[in-house]
Design a protein around this motif. Structure first.
Motif, mmCIF file in Angstrom:
data_model
loop_
_atom_site.group_PDB
_atom_site.id
_atom_site.type_symbol
_atom_site.label_atom_id
_atom_site.label_comp_id
_atom_site.label_asym_id
_atom_site.label_seq_id
_atom_site.Cartn_x
_atom_site.Cartn_y
_atom_site.Cartn_z
ATOM 1 N N VAL A 131 57.069 47.479 46.310
ATOM 2 C CA VAL A 131 56.495 46.768 45.170
ATOM 3 C C VAL A 131 56.292 45.316 45.552
ATOM 4 C CG1 VAL A 131 57.054 45.875 42.873
ATOM 5 C CG2 VAL A 131 57.346 48.307 43.367
ATOM 6 N N GLY A 132 55.183 44.740 45.118
ATOM 7 C CA GLY A 132 54.893 43.339 45.364
ATOM 8 C C GLY A 132 54.493 42.632 44.081
ATOM 9 N N LEU A 133 54.660 41.353 44.072
ATOM 10 C CA LEU A 133 54.322 40.530 42.906
ATOM 11 C C LEU A 133 53.053 39.731 43.189
ATOM 12 C CD1 LEU A 133 55.095 39.421 40.094
ATOM 13 C CD2 LEU A 133 56.423 37.653 41.280
ATOM 14 N N ILE A 134 52.084 39.815 42.289
ATOM 15 C CA ILE A 134 50.883 38.986 42.325
ATOM 16 C C ILE A 134 51.026 37.981 41.191
ATOM 17 C CG2 ILE A 134 48.366 38.953 42.160
ATOM 18 C CD1 ILE A 134 48.366 41.872 43.106
ATOM 19 N N ASP A 135 51.179 36.714 41.525
ATOM 20 C CA ASP A 135 51.492 35.723 40.487
ATOM 21 C C ASP A 135 50.264 35.187 39.773
ATOM 22 O OD1 ASP A 135 50.399 34.029 42.384
ATOM 23 O OD2 ASP A 135 52.313 33.141 42.973
ATOM 24 N N ASP A 136 49.080 35.590 40.216
ATOM 25 C CA ASP A 136 47.845 35.147 39.559
ATOM 26 C C ASP A 136 46.801 36.243 39.732
ATOM 27 O OD1 ASP A 136 45.482 33.966 38.704
ATOM 28 O OD2 ASP A 136 45.915 32.032 39.619
ATOM 29 N N LEU A 137 46.238 36.714 38.644
ATOM 30 C CA LEU A 137 45.269 37.805 38.699
ATOM 31 C C LEU A 137 44.063 37.469 39.568
ATOM 32 C CD1 LEU A 137 45.301 38.974 34.956
ATOM 33 C CD2 LEU A 137 46.435 40.042 36.898
ATOM 34 N N GLN A 138 43.792 36.190 39.751
ATOM 35 C CA GLN A 138 42.672 35.791 40.596
ATOM 36 C C GLN A 138 42.886 36.182 42.053
ATOM 37 O OE1 GLN A 138 39.828 34.467 39.276
ATOM 38 N NE2 GLN A 138 40.863 34.879 37.335
ATOM 39 N N LYS A 139 44.129 36.486 42.427
ATOM 40 C CA LYS A 139 44.439 36.830 43.819
ATOM 41 C C LYS A 139 44.262 38.324 44.118
ATOM 42 C CE LYS A 139 47.905 33.135 44.269
ATOM 43 N NZ LYS A 139 49.333 32.848 44.524
ATOM 44 N N VAL A 140 44.037 39.140 43.090
ATOM 45 C CA VAL A 140 43.919 40.580 43.316
ATOM 46 C C VAL A 140 42.742 40.845 44.264
ATOM 47 C CG1 VAL A 140 43.444 42.807 42.246
ATOM 48 C CG2 VAL A 140 44.957 41.168 41.108
ATOM 49 N N THR A 141 43.008 41.565 45.340
ATOM 50 C CA THR A 141 42.036 41.774 46.418
ATOM 51 C C THR A 141 41.922 43.265 46.720
ATOM 52 O OG1 THR A 141 42.795 39.673 47.361
ATOM 53 C CG2 THR A 141 41.424 41.051 48.762
ATOM 54 N N THR A 142 40.716 43.725 47.024
ATOM 55 C CA THR A 142 40.498 45.126 47.371
ATOM 56 C C THR A 142 39.956 45.234 48.786
ATOM 57 O OG1 THR A 142 38.210 45.238 46.594
ATOM 58 C CG2 THR A 142 39.955 45.605 44.950
ATOM 59 N N ILE A 143 39.829 46.474 49.266
ATOM 60 C CA ILE A 143 39.369 46.705 50.633
ATOM 61 C C ILE A 143 37.854 46.624 50.756
ATOM 62 C CG2 ILE A 143 41.356 48.203 51.024
ATOM 63 C CD1 ILE A 143 39.435 50.591 51.054
ATOM 64 N N ALA A 144 37.133 46.673 49.655
ATOM 65 C CA ALA A 144 35.684 46.839 49.699
ATOM 66 C C ALA A 144 34.952 45.554 50.087
ATOM 67 C CB ALA A 144 35.171 47.312 48.337
ATOM 68 N N PHE A 145 34.031 45.674 51.075
ATOM 69 C CA PHE A 145 33.111 44.568 51.358
ATOM 70 C C PHE A 145 32.328 44.252 50.078
ATOM 71 C CE2 PHE A 145 32.776 46.078 56.048
ATOM 72 C CZ PHE A 145 33.886 45.312 56.395
ATOM 73 N N LYS A 146 32.075 42.930 49.850
ATOM 74 C CA LYS A 146 31.471 42.524 48.584
ATOM 75 C C LYS A 146 29.994 42.165 48.688
ATOM 76 C CE LYS A 146 35.459 42.869 46.455
ATOM 77 N NZ LYS A 146 36.349 43.212 47.571
ATOM 78 N N ASN A 147 29.620 41.404 49.705
ATOM 79 C CA ASN A 147 28.260 40.874 49.749
ATOM 80 C C ASN A 147 27.722 40.871 51.175
ATOM 81 O OD1 ASN A 147 28.143 39.756 46.874
ATOM 82 N ND2 ASN A 147 29.924 38.664 47.704
ATOM 83 N N ALA A 148 26.408 41.108 51.288
ATOM 84 C CA ALA A 148 25.741 40.949 52.568
ATOM 85 C C ALA A 148 25.868 39.496 53.018
ATOM 86 C CB ALA A 148 24.279 41.342 52.442
ATOM 87 N N THR A 149 25.920 39.299 54.300
ATOM 88 C CA THR A 149 26.116 38.019 55.001
ATOM 89 C C THR A 149 27.573 37.573 55.041
ATOM 90 O OG1 THR A 149 25.789 36.401 53.200
ATOM 91 C CG2 THR A 149 23.792 37.280 54.293
ATOM 92 N N ASP A 150 28.489 38.246 54.288
ATOM 93 C CA ASP A 150 29.908 37.913 54.437
ATOM 94 C C ASP A 150 30.336 38.178 55.878
ATOM 95 O OD1 ASP A 150 30.120 37.175 51.808
ATOM 96 O OD2 ASP A 150 31.357 38.871 51.185
ATOM 97 N N LEU A 151 31.191 37.302 56.387
ATOM 98 C CA LEU A 151 31.653 37.421 57.765
ATOM 99 C C LEU A 151 32.846 38.373 57.851
ATOM 100 C CD1 LEU A 151 31.494 33.647 58.786
ATOM 101 C CD2 LEU A 151 29.736 35.424 59.052
#
Length: 739
Positions: free
Chosen positions: A558-578
């Motif tokens: 179990v891990g703690l995320i102290d701010d919902l803005q930090k939630v991250t997924t595995i999916a690439f989001k946008n073209a041109t992202d490095l």
């Protein structure tokens, strides 16, 4: 049935069939009771002294686990562990195995495994918020295994969905060694206001013992003994030891117990789930923890079958039952409270000061033994251990894949059952019920928001038993660190673990060595990242005809995320992202999926795991996410970089164009301590300044679905939609194919 006399039990050695050895029986007779135990008493000792309840073969090893940190509010010994997450709140979690029951009655075995772990959570006063599972089966090439998988998945989904809890994560894998002894490990996570925490104790002379929940039947009798025995061709049909669950009663019981603890905490002194060994384990453990005695009157126990004996009632593992300890002045209020929920609630006994465990049936005293003899006087074994010959024989072996076509190998790897999408299975589970799920199954970790705050809980479980088989110590470390990478990649900070330690017969010195060394590895990794082991379960004797499963420790983190803005997924989001690879890649193929794909077996040793480097990479990724530099993040595990790139591209149907110094073979290397990260181009300098070393800029995300890959060996363009269809459809095709 006429019960055998105490002398007849001794003469026939009936106790052996119940799992007690001659030495243990002699200890009970000559050192503890100074007399022969009767039929009921022998039954109580047999289940309470089983490995499943007493951990008599594993206590020595378990003490090596770290179980303390600044966050720990409750650790091993309680129904579940509790960690402080600030703001007066705590997270509660535990995992349990239900391996043997699921092998015999897969639907009910899996369903009641889920039900039992949920009760462990709300018995602490917590509200369950999410479920996970870790499943291991034989290869999907025969009808028996396919039926087993279908029924286990249906049992998990049926129970969790009915009770209204989201199943947000898990894992499922397929290896030959689990064909006749599958592993079904269930994990539950809950939230608790720290002031609502209840211990599982029965204290205070004259205080009352209350039975709440479903009526007692004859299902599950000797379930704990059954779970502490190996399977053979003639010993795997003990269906009477498997419980039958009712999730609708469990939902009422869960809601009632959470509400009474939250709204009337003064009414409840202690509460515990009736799990393994049923009424005897719950009541004896509650009294033992408090240094008390108990008197139980079984005629008052709600029963759904006629003429049940004391032995049957005490050993029954009928589901959806709880035990409470309350003060006498609250008796009417408590019973009326549960009546409102349409639950059976009756007083079945009281607390005494004499530390004796006394049971009355039909107004006759049928048991009179010291409470602590059931819980504290269990022999603790120091088993001999021997390193298996395969360990030394394989140390110099290094497998090197032969890649004739990078494209063909890439597509083939995505169709391997251990790598392919598990959506065919997890679509059975409701992952969104209660509308708090932020990340659903298919990512590195499940994430649940904590309503009314900016915080979230990340959760995962991991168990790569192939690694543990090749090198138990390093494999144990990897299990912890892979779970930690999953938490970190989702935006969380790892804070603690639970475990299910699944192994063969501990009386086999090689099996005990595997257990001991892998626990040492787990412990060393936990200390490195400060994740105490606060709960868990040991499941031994996982064998069929003397052939053990792979040593299979499951790590639930179990891990703690102290701010919902930090939630991250595995999916690439946008073209041109490095796209960046963080961590160095070396030739790590022993125990890998590419080794299995090309040879059909695993062999060799593992590279040592650099815990300092692992921790550094986790910390750097966590900092990058905290600084909003990361668009997506994925840890590298089975199948290596090729699989991680593919999985990151699939969700949003994007492609990528990369150029790497890695060889074709290294695209499938399973070197540890690596992350695949995508970032916005404007964050390039800040990201590289933070990471500084051990990274490679691979290329960028594209709107085209093709995977354009240039390695040091070759350049290919892989059809991304074909790859997606292969990955998505592999499991369904296997499940539908004729055996």
């Amino acid at each position: 049935m006429i019960e055998p006399t105490a002398k007849e039990i001794k003469d026939s050695k009936l106790y052996q069939k119940w799992g007690l050895s001659d030495t243990e029986y002699q200890l009970i007779c000559e050192k503890i009771l100074n007399r022969l135990p009767n039929y009921t008493e022998t039954g109580l000792y047999s289940v309470m002294w089983s490995e499943h309840c007493s951990y008599k073969n594993s206590k020595k090893v378990l003490r090596k686990m770290p179980n303390k940190s600044d966050r720990v509010l409750a650790g091993p010994g309680e129904d579940a562990g509790i960690l402080d997450i600030g703001d007066g709140q705590a997270v509660v979690f535990k995992a349990e195995s239900h391996n043997h029951p699921s092998a015999v009655e897969p639907y009910q075995g899996a369903a009641t495994g889920v039900g039992g772990i949920i009760r462990d959570i709300f018995s602490m006063g917590a509200e369950p918020i999410a479920l996970l599972n870790s499943l291991k089966f034989g290869p999907l090439d025969n009808g028996k295994t396919k039926h087993l998988v279908d029924e286990v998945v249906a049992g998990i989904g049926g129970y969790g969905n009915c009770i209204g809890l989201p199943t947000v994560g898990g894992e499922i894998s397929f290896e030959k060694c689990y064909e006749n002894n599958p592993l079904v490990n269930a994990m539950c996570v809950g939230l608790l206001n720290k002031t609502d925490f209840k211990h599982g104790t029965a204290s205070g002379e004259g205080n009352l013992i209350v039975y709440v929940g479903a009526k007692t039947g004859r299902d599950g009798i000797h379930g704990a003994t059954f779970a502490s025995d190996e399977f053979t061709d003639t010993k795997n049909k003990q269906r009477s030891a498997v419980q039958v669950g009712n999730p609708f009663i469990e939902k009422l019981l869960m809601d009632a117990c959470v509400e009474i603890i939250e709204q009337h905490p003064e009414w409840v002194l202690g509460i515990q789930d009736m799990g393994a060994a049923g009424l005897v384990s719950s009541t004896a453990e509650m009294a033992s923890k408090a240094g008390s005695g108990l008197v139980l009157k079984l005629d008052d126990v709600p029963q759904r079958e006629t003429e049940m004996s004391a032995y049957e009632m005490m050993l029954s593992e009928s589901q959806e039952r709880m035990v409470l300890c309350i003060k006498p002045q609250f008796k009417t209020k408590v019973l009326d409270f549960f009546k409102h929920f349409e639950l059976d609630a009756v007083v079945i006994g009281h607390v005494t000061a004499d530390k004796q465990y006394k049971i009355y049936h039909h107004e006759k005293l049928v048991t009179d033994i010291p409470v602590e003899s059931l819980t504290e006087d269990v022999p603790e074994y120091d088993r001999p251990e021997i390193e298996p010959k395969r360990i030394k024989e394989n140390q110099s072996y290094h497998f090197q894949p032969q890649i004739e076509s990078l494209e063909n190998t890439w597509q083939e790897m995505l169709q391997r059952p251990n790598i392919a999408s598990k959506r065919h299975f997890y679509q059975t589970y409701d992952a969104q019920v209660k509308a708090n799920t932020l990340i659903t199954p298919g990512s590195d970790a499940g994430v649940i928001r904590i309503r009314g705050t900016k915080k979230a809980i990340a959760m995962t479980n991991d168990s790569n038993s192939k690694y543990v088989y090749l090198n138990p110590y390093v494999g144990g470390q990897i299990a912890v660190m892979e779970a930690a990478r999953n938490i970190v990649a989702s935006g969380g900070q790892p804070i603690g673990i639970t475990d299910c330690l699944n192994y063969g017969n501990p009386e086999n010195p090689e099996v005990f060595w595997e257990l001991d060394k892998s626990v040492e590895g787990i412990a060393s990794a936990c200390r490195e990242i400060d994740t105490p082991v606060i709960s868990g379960n040991v499941s031994l004797y996982n064998e069929y005809n003397d052939e053990a499963i792979y040593p299979s420790p499951m790590i639930g983190m179990v891990g703690l995320i102290d701010d919902l803005q930090k939630v991250t997924t595995i999916a690439f989001k946008n073209a041109t992202d490095l796209i960046y690879l963080v961590g160095k890649t070396t030739d790590d193929y022993n125990g890998s999926e590419i080794q299995l794909q090309q040879t059909g077996s695993i062999k060799g040793d593992l590279s040592p795991l650099d815990l300092n480097k692992e921790k550094l990479h986790q910390d750097l990724i966590h900092q990058a996410i905290t600084r909003n530099l990361v668009a997506s993040c994925h840890d590298l595990s089975e199948g290596g970089l090729a699989v991680a790139l593919s999985e990151s591209a699939f969700e949003n149907k994007l492609g990528f164009e990369i150029k790497t110094s890695l060889t074709n073979a290294q695209m499938f290397s399973e070197t540890q301590s690596r992350f695949l990260v995508s970032i916005r181009p404007e964050n390039k300098q800040a990201f590289e300044d933070l990471i500084q070393q051990d990274f490679e800029l691979l290329g960028q995300v594209t709107n085209e679905t093709d995977f354009k890959v240039a390695t040091s060996d070759t350049s290919v363009s892989i059809n991304g939609m074909e790859a997606l269809n292969n990955w998505k459809g592999a499991i369904s095709c296997l499940m539908k194919s004729k055996a």
